[in-house]
Design a protein around this motif. Sequence first.
Motif, mmCIF file in Angstrom:
data_model
loop_
_atom_site.group_PDB
_atom_site.id
_atom_site.type_symbol
_atom_site.label_atom_id
_atom_site.label_comp_id
_atom_site.label_asym_id
_atom_site.label_seq_id
_atom_site.Cartn_x
_atom_site.Cartn_y
_atom_site.Cartn_z
ATOM 1 N N LEU A 90 0.820 -1.216 0.000
ATOM 2 C CA LEU A 90 0.000 0.000 0.000
ATOM 3 C C LEU A 90 0.855 1.266 0.000
ATOM 4 O O LEU A 90 0.547 2.231 -0.709
ATOM 5 N N VAL A 91 1.918 1.259 0.781
ATOM 6 C CA VAL A 91 2.778 2.443 0.846
ATOM 7 C C VAL A 91 3.529 2.619 -0.468
ATOM 8 O O VAL A 91 3.669 3.738 -0.967
ATOM 9 N N GLU A 92 3.986 1.529 -1.054
ATOM 10 C CA GLU A 92 4.634 1.614 -2.369
ATOM 11 C C GLU A 92 3.679 2.235 -3.387
ATOM 12 O O GLU A 92 4.054 3.117 -4.156
ATOM 13 N N ARG A 93 2.431 1.810 -3.379
ATOM 14 C CA ARG A 93 1.423 2.377 -4.285
ATOM 15 C C ARG A 93 1.198 3.862 -3.991
ATOM 16 O O ARG A 93 1.050 4.672 -4.899
ATOM 17 N N TRP A 94 1.180 4.224 -2.705
ATOM 18 C CA TRP A 94 1.015 5.630 -2.302
ATOM 19 C C TRP A 94 2.088 6.484 -2.946
ATOM 20 O O TRP A 94 1.806 7.534 -3.516
ATOM 21 N N TYR A 95 3.331 6.046 -2.848
ATOM 22 C CA TYR A 95 4.432 6.797 -3.456
ATOM 23 C C TYR A 95 4.301 6.828 -4.981
ATOM 24 O O TYR A 95 4.469 7.880 -5.596
ATOM 25 N N ALA A 96 4.034 5.691 -5.585
ATOM 26 C CA ALA A 96 3.933 5.618 -7.050
ATOM 27 C C ALA A 96 2.839 6.550 -7.574
ATOM 28 O O ALA A 96 3.031 7.233 -8.594
ATOM 29 N N GLU A 97 1.715 6.607 -6.881
ATOM 30 C CA GLU A 97 0.608 7.474 -7.308
ATOM 31 C C GLU A 97 0.963 8.954 -7.230
ATOM 32 O O GLU A 97 0.337 9.779 -7.873
ATOM 33 N N ARG A 98 1.974 9.269 -6.461
ATOM 34 C CA ARG A 98 2.404 10.669 -6.319
ATOM 35 C C ARG A 98 3.647 10.974 -7.148
ATOM 36 O O ARG A 98 4.269 12.011 -6.986
ATOM 37 N N GLY A 99 3.994 10.056 -8.034
ATOM 38 C CA GLY A 99 5.076 10.299 -8.976
ATOM 39 C C GLY A 99 6.466 9.905 -8.522
ATOM 40 O O GLY A 99 7.441 10.180 -9.214
ATOM 41 N N TYR A 100 6.570 9.284 -7.377
ATOM 42 C CA TYR A 100 7.875 8.813 -6.919
ATOM 43 C C TYR A 100 8.278 7.574 -7.721
ATOM 44 O O TYR A 100 7.425 6.799 -8.155
ATOM 45 N N ARG A 101 9.565 7.396 -7.868
ATOM 46 C CA ARG A 101 10.091 6.199 -8.517
ATOM 47 C C ARG A 101 10.599 5.251 -7.433
ATOM 48 O O ARG A 101 11.381 5.653 -6.567
#
Length: 114
Positions: free
Chosen positions: A15-26
Amino acid sequence: MTARRQALGRYGEDLVERWYAERGYRILERNWRCPSGELDLVVTDGSQLVFCEVKTRSSDRFGTGFEAITWAKQQQVRRLAAQYVRQRGGWAGPLRCDAASVMGRTVEVLTAAF
């Protein structure tokens, strides 16, 4: 660690990985390990390198995920982050340590938490 606890931890990290990905983090690393310990997530947002400690709880009976990230754990994450950077030959930009707490489907991330 029991299989149930491992599965809960993986769920929270997903879930946290998805949170970052949705905000444009790599996403650079997940569960990066060395003899000294493990970093849950290593991500980048442009020039900034971010190390995130993730704590997942099934209830708040023993406190929130944030409460489980003690001073000693913060120090360990800092040491591991320094080791990660050294092993990769350095990092030119800023570094940041985040904390993430997951309960159920709720994800809270404190940026620059420590």
